[in-house]
Design an enzyme around this catalytic site. Structure first.
Site, mmCIF file in Angstrom:
data_model
loop_
_atom_site.group_PDB
_atom_site.id
_atom_site.type_symbol
_atom_site.label_atom_id
_atom_site.label_comp_id
_atom_site.label_asym_id
_atom_site.label_seq_id
_atom_site.Cartn_x
_atom_site.Cartn_y
_atom_site.Cartn_z
ATOM 1 N N HIS A 218 7.707 6.028 1.009
ATOM 2 C CA HIS A 218 7.186 7.138 1.818
ATOM 3 C C HIS A 218 6.885 6.660 3.234
ATOM 4 O O HIS A 218 7.115 7.405 4.197
ATOM 5 C CB HIS A 218 5.922 7.712 1.178
ATOM 6 N N HIS A 260 -0.118 2.318 -3.481
ATOM 7 C CA HIS A 260 0.317 1.132 -2.744
ATOM 8 C C HIS A 260 -0.836 0.284 -2.262
ATOM 9 O O HIS A 260 -1.957 0.776 -2.083
ATOM 10 C CB HIS A 260 1.124 1.544 -1.507
#
Ligand SMILES: CC(C)=CCC/C(C)=C/CC/C(C)=C/COP(=O)(O)O
Length: 299
Positions: A218, A260
């Site tokens: 992303h 993440h």
């Protein structure tokens, strides 16, 4: 008289349990004739045999044969005549790296800070987390940077486009998105860094490599797409600011959702930025790939 040498756990050398039948044998520095000061082999063997199987691999265990006391000729009192059987090879994780490089220490420190920060920022990682109520909003942001809407949207706009300039930009955006998908999948498969342990794997439409977290797909897409748009679309300043904000918040939301670590996102931004330069360098136009643009000539 000097006090007896102690092992790391504080016991006097030679008093530890499980020392391999006493550990002191003729020819060993631990043997009585050299007093306590030569008992290092005994100590290290004792420590190793006391280790639990799941012990931390990075603990500072010293291989007896690498101890300065056991280097051939480095211990003047060691009897030379009696042959010693070679010590059994130890598993790699039982050996201490005596001279870790500066880079190694810096990297380990960075990773430790990264894990600590990511854990603290993962405030939307679960419904019961401190910011758990913001999770749906974070997931909406997640979809806004997902590959499927971007690929599908670009393909649709390309299909509907009725100007050559528009087609050229959209063909290149499609190329950029596909390149990003391939490069991120390759890197993820190469690095194989697991997602944070507090992440819930409830993401929309993933590939098998998406179980890995480095780099954040992303974040790469956000950086790539926003740089692309800022270069090729004429937009008012507030819209330009909005696009940069979207990219930044999308990256932050990856850490807040627990998907993440901070370094995955930071590298993702960097990698997406570089990817745009690649796309710009290999810019596709009716001049260098007429075949692709000929697809529209019959329309
Ligand atoms: C048309 C087609 C095959 C599209 C595939 C698009 C797709 C599944 C992209 C993956 C998007 C994704 C889940 C990326 C992972 O992002 P992270 O930020 O979690 O690394």
């Amino acid at each position: 008289m000097s006090s007896p040498r102690r092992s790391v756990d504080g016991r006097p050398a030679g008093s530890g349990a499980g020392a391999g039948g006493g550990g002191s044998h003729p020819g060993s520095p631990a043997h009585g004739s050299h007093g306590g000061s030569g008992g290092s082999k005994f100590e290290f063997q004792s420590l190793l045999s006391n280790r639990s199987p799941g012990a931390e691999p990075s603990s500072a265990w010293l291989r007896a044969s690498e101890s300065p006391l056991h280097r051939r000729g480095s211990f003047p009192l060691a009897p030379a005549a009696a042959p010693q059987p070679p010590p059994p090879p130890l598993p790699e994780e039982d050996c201490m790296k005596l001279n870790p490089s500066f880079l190694g220490i810096a990297l380990r420190s960075l990773l430790a800070i990264d894990l600590w920060m990511s854990k603290r920022l993962g405030v939307c990682a679960g419904e019961k987390s401190s910011w758990g109520s913001a999770r749906p909003l974070m997931k909406l942001l997640e979809i806004s940077g997902h590959g499927v809407p971007w690929l599908a949207g670009t393909a649709y706009c390309l299909y509907r486009s009725d100007s050559w300039a528009g087609r050229e930009v959209l063909v290149n955006l499609l190329f950029a998105l596909l390149l990003d998908l391939v490069l991120v999948a390759l890197l993820k498969g190469l690095v194989r860094r697991r997602r944070p342990s507090h992440n819930q794997m409830d993401m929309f439409f993933t590939f098998s490599v998406d179980k890995y977290s480095f780099p954040s797909g992303h974040a790469t897409r956000a950086a790539l797409v926003s740089r692309f748009i800022l270069h090729h679309l004429v937009l008012a300043i507030p819209l330009r600011v909005l696009i940069v904000l979207w990219a930044f918040i999308l990256g932050l939301s990856r850490v807040m959702l627990g998907r993440h670590n901070v370094t995955d996102v930071a590298f993702g931004f960097f990698f997406g930025y570089i990817q745009y330069s690649i796309v710009d360098y290999f810019w596709l136009s009716p001049f260098n790939i007429p075949a692709v643009f000929a697809l529209w000539s019959h329309k």
